[in-house]
Design a protein around this motif. Structure first.
Motif, mmCIF file in Angstrom:
data_model
loop_
_atom_site.group_PDB
_atom_site.id
_atom_site.type_symbol
_atom_site.label_atom_id
_atom_site.label_comp_id
_atom_site.label_asym_id
_atom_site.label_seq_id
_atom_site.Cartn_x
_atom_site.Cartn_y
_atom_site.Cartn_z
ATOM 1 N N TYR A 68 0.853 -1.188 0.000
ATOM 2 C CA TYR A 68 0.000 0.000 0.000
ATOM 3 C C TYR A 68 0.889 1.238 0.000
ATOM 4 C CZ TYR A 68 -2.969 3.726 1.864
ATOM 5 O OH TYR A 68 -3.632 4.915 2.040
ATOM 6 N N GLN A 69 0.448 2.263 -0.710
ATOM 7 C CA GLN A 69 1.069 3.574 -0.618
ATOM 8 C C GLN A 69 -0.049 4.597 -0.618
ATOM 9 O OE1 GLN A 69 3.929 4.621 -3.651
ATOM 10 N NE2 GLN A 69 4.233 6.667 -2.819
ATOM 11 N N GLY A 70 -0.055 5.430 0.409
ATOM 12 C CA GLY A 70 -1.060 6.478 0.516
ATOM 13 C C GLY A 70 -0.413 7.805 0.853
ATOM 14 N N ARG A 71 -0.947 8.872 0.295
ATOM 15 C CA ARG A 71 -0.415 10.209 0.549
ATOM 16 C C ARG A 71 -1.287 10.884 1.606
ATOM 17 N NH1 ARG A 71 2.134 12.780 -4.172
ATOM 18 N NH2 ARG A 71 3.585 11.160 -3.548
ATOM 19 N N CYS A 72 -0.640 11.255 2.701
ATOM 20 C CA CYS A 72 -1.332 11.864 3.833
ATOM 21 C C CYS A 72 -0.982 13.346 3.913
ATOM 22 C CB CYS A 72 -0.916 11.179 5.134
ATOM 23 S SG CYS A 72 -1.074 9.380 5.110
ATOM 24 N N PRO A 73 -1.945 14.163 4.302
ATOM 25 C CA PRO A 73 -1.662 15.599 4.417
ATOM 26 C C PRO A 73 -0.692 15.867 5.561
ATOM 27 C CG PRO A 73 -3.840 15.095 5.288
ATOM 28 C CD PRO A 73 -3.309 13.828 4.691
ATOM 29 N N GLY A 74 0.142 16.869 5.355
ATOM 30 C CA GLY A 74 1.069 17.298 6.395
ATOM 31 C C GLY A 74 0.754 18.728 6.769
ATOM 32 N N THR A 75 1.789 19.541 6.876
ATOM 33 C CA THR A 75 1.612 20.946 7.195
ATOM 34 C C THR A 75 2.634 21.762 6.400
ATOM 35 O OG1 THR A 75 1.427 22.539 9.014
ATOM 36 C CG2 THR A 75 3.171 20.890 9.211
ATOM 37 N N ALA A 76 2.322 23.013 6.162
ATOM 38 C CA ALA A 76 3.224 23.955 5.488
ATOM 39 C C ALA A 76 3.746 23.431 4.148
ATOM 40 C CB ALA A 76 4.393 24.326 6.414
ATOM 41 N N GLY A 77 2.892 22.713 3.415
ATOM 42 C CA GLY A 77 3.285 22.197 2.110
ATOM 43 C C GLY A 77 3.948 20.833 2.135
#
Length: 179
Positions: A50-59
């Motif tokens: 699995y590969q998922g993109r998770c939100p972070g902060t400041a870009g």
């Protein structure tokens, strides 16, 4: 004596003002839960990857990776450059799972908050005979303009969260852990 007193007051005032000028370090929390991340790749049948993109902060963003019942993270900077943390080799090669929350240590730079470190929980099964027995580590990674890597691994103990924050706040000057 007056000169010494005046000098000491001047030094005390100078130290106090330099301390108050330093930008405080805060925490911002983002989710690593699969439901909060966009699936980029999933192979349910074969290797269970699995590969998922998770939100972070400041870009910044975090790619959550899973394969062979082991997890890791790749940090993407605001320009899209990838920095693999390779938790399966820098921390443990045992079966593993990340916690559902990422803690970003951030400093205020002008009107923006700039990440300086990342803390994630990494649960590892170190005993193949008893995979249900896990150890929950806190993994500290530095974030600098040129480098994002694991610097510290905090073993479970009382006060571990605070210890991880102290280490994170000083991580920029530390060397990266090797595999």
């Amino acid at each position: 004596m007056k000169i010494l007193t005046t000098f000491m007051l001047g030094v005390a005032f100078g130290v106090a003002s330099s301390v108050s000028v330093a930008a405080p370090i805060d925490s911002i929390y983002t989710s690593l839960a699969v439901t909060s991340c966009k699936t980029l790749e999933a192979d349910e049948e074969g290797a269970g990857s699995y590969q998922g993109r998770c939100p972070g902060t400041a870009g910044y963003q975090l790619d959550l990776l899973e394969g062979d019942i082991r997890q890791s993270i790749t940090v993407l900077d605001p320009k899209g450059k990838e920095f693999p943390l390779d938790l399966w080799s820098t921390v443990s090669s045992g079966f593993s799972a990340l916690g559902e929350t990422a803690e970003w240590r951030v400093k205020k730079v002008g009107a923006k908050k700039q990440p300086i470190a990342l803390i994630v929980r990494f649960n590892v099964s170190g005993d193949p005979e008893h995979p249900e027995r896990t150890t929950s580590y806190l993994v500290v990674s530095k974030i600098t303009a040129n480098e994002i890597c694991v610097t510290d691994v905090v073993k479970p103990r009382q006060g571990a969260n605070q210890q991880a924050r102290v280490l994170a706040d000083k991580a920029a000057t530390k060397a990266c852990k090797s595999d």
